[in-house]
Design a protein around this motif. Sequence first.
Motif, PDB file in Angstrom:
ATOM      1  N   MET A 176       0.823  -1.212   0.000  1.00  0.00           N
ATOM      2  CA  MET A 176       0.000   0.000   0.000  1.00  0.00           C
ATOM      3  C   MET A 176       0.855   1.260   0.000  1.00  0.00           C
ATOM      4  O   MET A 176       0.562   2.235  -0.675  1.00  0.00           O
ATOM      5  N   VAL A 177       1.959   1.234   0.751  1.00  0.00           N
ATOM      6  CA  VAL A 177       2.837   2.399   0.809  1.00  0.00           C
ATOM      7  C   VAL A 177       3.455   2.678  -0.557  1.00  0.00           C
ATOM      8  O   VAL A 177       3.506   3.824  -1.009  1.00  0.00           O
ATOM      9  N   ASP A 178       3.911   1.634  -1.241  1.00  0.00           N
ATOM     10  CA  ASP A 178       4.530   1.818  -2.551  1.00  0.00           C
ATOM     11  C   ASP A 178       3.550   2.406  -3.553  1.00  0.00           C
ATOM     12  O   ASP A 178       3.951   3.134  -4.471  1.00  0.00           O
ATOM     13  N   ALA A 179       2.268   2.108  -3.388  1.00  0.00           N
ATOM     14  CA  ALA A 179       1.266   2.617  -4.319  1.00  0.00           C
ATOM     15  C   ALA A 179       1.121   4.131  -4.234  1.00  0.00           C
ATOM     16  O   ALA A 179       0.619   4.759  -5.172  1.00  0.00           O
ATOM     17  N   LEU A 180       1.552   4.734  -3.129  1.00  0.00           N
ATOM     18  CA  LEU A 180       1.445   6.180  -2.968  1.00  0.00           C
ATOM     19  C   LEU A 180       2.550   6.930  -3.699  1.00  0.00           C
ATOM     20  O   LEU A 180       2.390   8.108  -4.009  1.00  0.00           O
ATOM     21  N   ARG A 181       3.696   6.289  -3.941  1.00  0.00           N
ATOM     22  CA  ARG A 181       4.870   6.960  -4.484  1.00  0.00           C
ATOM     23  C   ARG A 181       4.561   7.658  -5.804  1.00  0.00           C
ATOM     24  O   ARG A 181       3.761   7.150  -6.592  1.00  0.00           O
ATOM     25  N   PRO A 182       5.213   8.805  -6.071  1.00  0.00           N
ATOM     26  CA  PRO A 182       6.255   9.448  -5.258  1.00  0.00           C
ATOM     27  C   PRO A 182       5.718  10.298  -4.102  1.00  0.00           C
ATOM     28  O   PRO A 182       6.499  10.958  -3.424  1.00  0.00           O
ATOM     29  N   LEU A 189      -1.447   9.343  18.981  1.00  0.00           N
ATOM     30  CA  LEU A 189      -0.229   8.915  18.297  1.00  0.00           C
ATOM     31  C   LEU A 189      -0.439   7.578  17.589  1.00  0.00           C
ATOM     32  O   LEU A 189       0.092   7.355  16.492  1.00  0.00           O
ATOM     33  N   ALA A 190      -1.225   6.708  18.195  1.00  0.00           N
ATOM     34  CA  ALA A 190      -1.542   5.425  17.554  1.00  0.00           C
ATOM     35  C   ALA A 190      -2.347   5.645  16.277  1.00  0.00           C
ATOM     36  O   ALA A 190      -2.130   4.969  15.261  1.00  0.00           O
ATOM     37  N   ASP A 191      -3.273   6.602  16.312  1.00  0.00           N
ATOM     38  CA  ASP A 191      -4.040   6.912  15.104  1.00  0.00           C
ATOM     39  C   ASP A 191      -3.125   7.490  14.020  1.00  0.00           C
ATOM     40  O   ASP A 191      -3.317   7.213  12.827  1.00  0.00           O
ATOM     41  N   ALA A 192      -2.137   8.286  14.424  1.00  0.00           N
ATOM     42  CA  ALA A 192      -1.195   8.842  13.450  1.00  0.00           C
ATOM     43  C   ALA A 192      -0.423   7.737  12.744  1.00  0.00           C
ATOM     44  O   ALA A 192      -0.097   7.858  11.552  1.00  0.00           O
ATOM     45  N   GLU A 193      -0.120   6.665  13.443  1.00  0.00           N
ATOM     46  CA  GLU A 193       0.575   5.536  12.821  1.00  0.00           C
ATOM     47  C   GLU A 193      -0.297   4.862  11.769  1.00  0.00           C
ATOM     48  O   GLU A 193       0.222   4.255  10.825  1.00  0.00           O
ATOM     49  N   GLU A 233       4.724   6.784   6.736  1.00  0.00           N
ATOM     50  CA  GLU A 233       6.072   6.904   7.295  1.00  0.00           C
ATOM     51  C   GLU A 233       6.003   7.577   8.658  1.00  0.00           C
ATOM     52  O   GLU A 233       5.147   8.437   8.885  1.00  0.00           O
ATOM     53  N   LEU A 234       6.908   7.213   9.555  1.00  0.00           N
ATOM     54  CA  LEU A 234       7.012   7.825  10.875  1.00  0.00           C
ATOM     55  C   LEU A 234       8.426   8.345  11.056  1.00  0.00           C
ATOM     56  O   LEU A 234       9.395   7.621  10.822  1.00  0.00           O
ATOM     57  N   TRP A 235       8.534   9.612  11.480  1.00  0.00           N
ATOM     58  CA  TRP A 235       9.833  10.215  11.742  1.00  0.00           C
ATOM     59  C   TRP A 235       9.948  10.533  13.224  1.00  0.00           C
ATOM     60  O   TRP A 235       9.013  11.024  13.842  1.00  0.00           O
ATOM     61  N   GLY A 236      11.106  10.262  13.786  1.00  0.00           N
ATOM     62  CA  GLY A 236      11.369  10.563  15.187  1.00  0.00           C
ATOM     63  C   GLY A 236      12.851  10.454  15.463  1.00  0.00           C
ATOM     64  O   GLY A 236      13.676  10.420  14.537  1.00  0.00           O
ATOM     65  N   LEU A 237      13.207  10.368  16.747  1.00  0.00           N
ATOM     66  CA  LEU A 237      14.620  10.293  17.106  1.00  0.00           C
ATOM     67  C   LEU A 237      15.280   9.033  16.561  1.00  0.00           C
ATOM     68  O   LEU A 237      16.485   9.005  16.325  1.00  0.00           O
ATOM     69  N   ALA A 238      14.484   7.965  16.375  1.00  0.00           N
ATOM     70  CA  ALA A 238      15.041   6.710  15.849  1.00  0.00           C
ATOM     71  C   ALA A 238      15.215   6.744  14.335  1.00  0.00           C
ATOM     72  O   ALA A 238      15.680   5.765  13.746  1.00  0.00           O
ATOM     73  N   GLY A 239      14.846   7.871  13.711  1.00  0.00           N
ATOM     74  CA  GLY A 239      14.975   7.981  12.271  1.00  0.00           C
ATOM     75  C   GLY A 239      13.693   7.593  11.559  1.00  0.00           C
ATOM     76  O   GLY A 239      12.744   7.097  12.179  1.00  0.00           O
ATOM     77  N   PRO A 240      13.617   7.786  10.248  1.00  0.00           N
ATOM     78  CA  PRO A 240      12.401   7.454   9.503  1.00  0.00           C
ATOM     79  C   PRO A 240      12.239   5.954   9.311  1.00  0.00           C
ATOM     80  O   PRO A 240      13.218   5.236   9.100  1.00  0.00           O
ATOM     81  N   PHE A 241      10.994   5.483   9.413  1.00  0.00           N
ATOM     82  CA  PHE A 241      10.709   4.080   9.112  1.00  0.00           C
ATOM     83  C   PHE A 241       9.268   3.948   8.657  1.00  0.00           C
ATOM     84  O   PHE A 241       8.433   4.825   8.891  1.00  0.00           O
ATOM     85  N   ILE A 242       8.991   2.866   7.971  1.00  0.00           N
ATOM     86  CA  ILE A 242       7.649   2.599   7.464  1.00  0.00           C
ATOM     87  C   ILE A 242       6.737   2.218   8.624  1.00  0.00           C
ATOM     88  O   ILE A 242       7.108   1.401   9.476  1.00  0.00           O
ATOM     89  N   SER A 243       5.534   2.798   8.657  1.00  0.00           N
ATOM     90  CA  SER A 243       4.597   2.476   9.731  1.00  0.00           C
ATOM     91  C   SER A 243       4.010   1.081   9.522  1.00  0.00           C
ATOM     92  O   SER A 243       3.364   0.834   8.491  1.00  0.00           O
ATOM     93  N   PRO A 244       4.174   0.177  10.468  1.00  0.00           N
ATOM     94  CA  PRO A 244       3.606  -1.164  10.313  1.00  0.00           C
ATOM     95  C   PRO A 244       2.093  -1.183  10.496  1.00  0.00           C
ATOM     96  O   PRO A 244       1.442  -2.183  10.177  1.00  0.00           O
ATOM     97  N   ARG A 245       1.523  -0.082  11.016  1.00  0.00           N
ATOM     98  CA  ARG A 245       0.083  -0.046  11.289  1.00  0.00           C
ATOM     99  C   ARG A 245      -0.677   0.784  10.259  1.00  0.00           C
ATOM    100  O   ARG A 245      -1.861   1.041  10.440  1.00  0.00           O
TER     101      ARG A 245
END
Length: 306
Positions: free
Chosen positions: A1-7, A144-148, A153-165
């Motif tokens: 689903m995430v790839d379908a949004l690109r770019p 915050l759970a709804d934002a996921e 994508e989620l950005w924070g101190l741990a760096g960007p990563f794909i949201s699993p939710r």
Amino acid sequence: MVDALRPFRHPALFYRGDAEYLDGVVPFLLEGLDRGEPVAVAVPGRNLLLIEKALEDRANEVRLIDMQRAGRNPGAILPSVLHAFAAEHDGPVRLVGEPIWAGRTDAEYPACVVHEALINTAFAGRDLGILCPYDVGELPSPVLADAERTHPELWGLAGPFISPRFDPDGVRADFTRPLEPPPGAVEREFDLRQLASLRGFAEIWAARHGLRRPRRDDFALAIAELATNSVLYGGGTGVLRLWADAAEVIGEVSDAGTIANPLAGRIPPPATTLGGRGLLLVNRLADLVRTYWVPGRTTTRIHFAR
């Protein structure tokens, strides 16, 4: 689903405090400016001042929008802020949009979540980035759970990563479930024969409940637009309900129709298209709009502050 949004990119920035906020937002904006991309910022007033100051002499290259004004009704953010800016440009565009902050009411919040979910539908495949900051120090964990669920994508101190939710369709369904009007609501059924008198009825009722002009005229016009949609697209009949509390006058229109396009009232139709602008007008007039449905029943509720 995430790839379908690109770019298209739609990350949520989880931040705590002003320093983390600026560390996430400002480089995103400067990168866009350095690439020659049109850039806009729509965030609450205090954060807008922080960003403007941090950008220094480059602030005049960015369109600055107070989200507390432009996005008071979350349903107006897509047509009046995000799409309006993006439609001015053919190439890549980037924006910062912060529609959810600690001062949002319980009534506004579900409309904010639906807005965040619909952004993915509205801009999928477009070369456009919208960064949405979330204050983890002020917002409760369910927000915050709804934002996921609304951001790929989620950005924070741990760096960007794909949201699993990530599940925008699921979260939109969760936040468009029916609400019941209060027992004391005034109720009036209508069809084509009553359509002409319904606007005047709503205006008189709103005047009796303390809504002054010109907002009283806006309320009556919004009710008339919703009722017209019911007659044209909702099976020919509908039910109007009106009630008030100490802060607002509230109206809703229910009918037997189904909204097939989730972006109805959010994205303007082509200029050559006749009709299709009633819900768009309602979103621009009201302080808050909420639409919800079950099979065979659609209800749109509007709030106007007194």
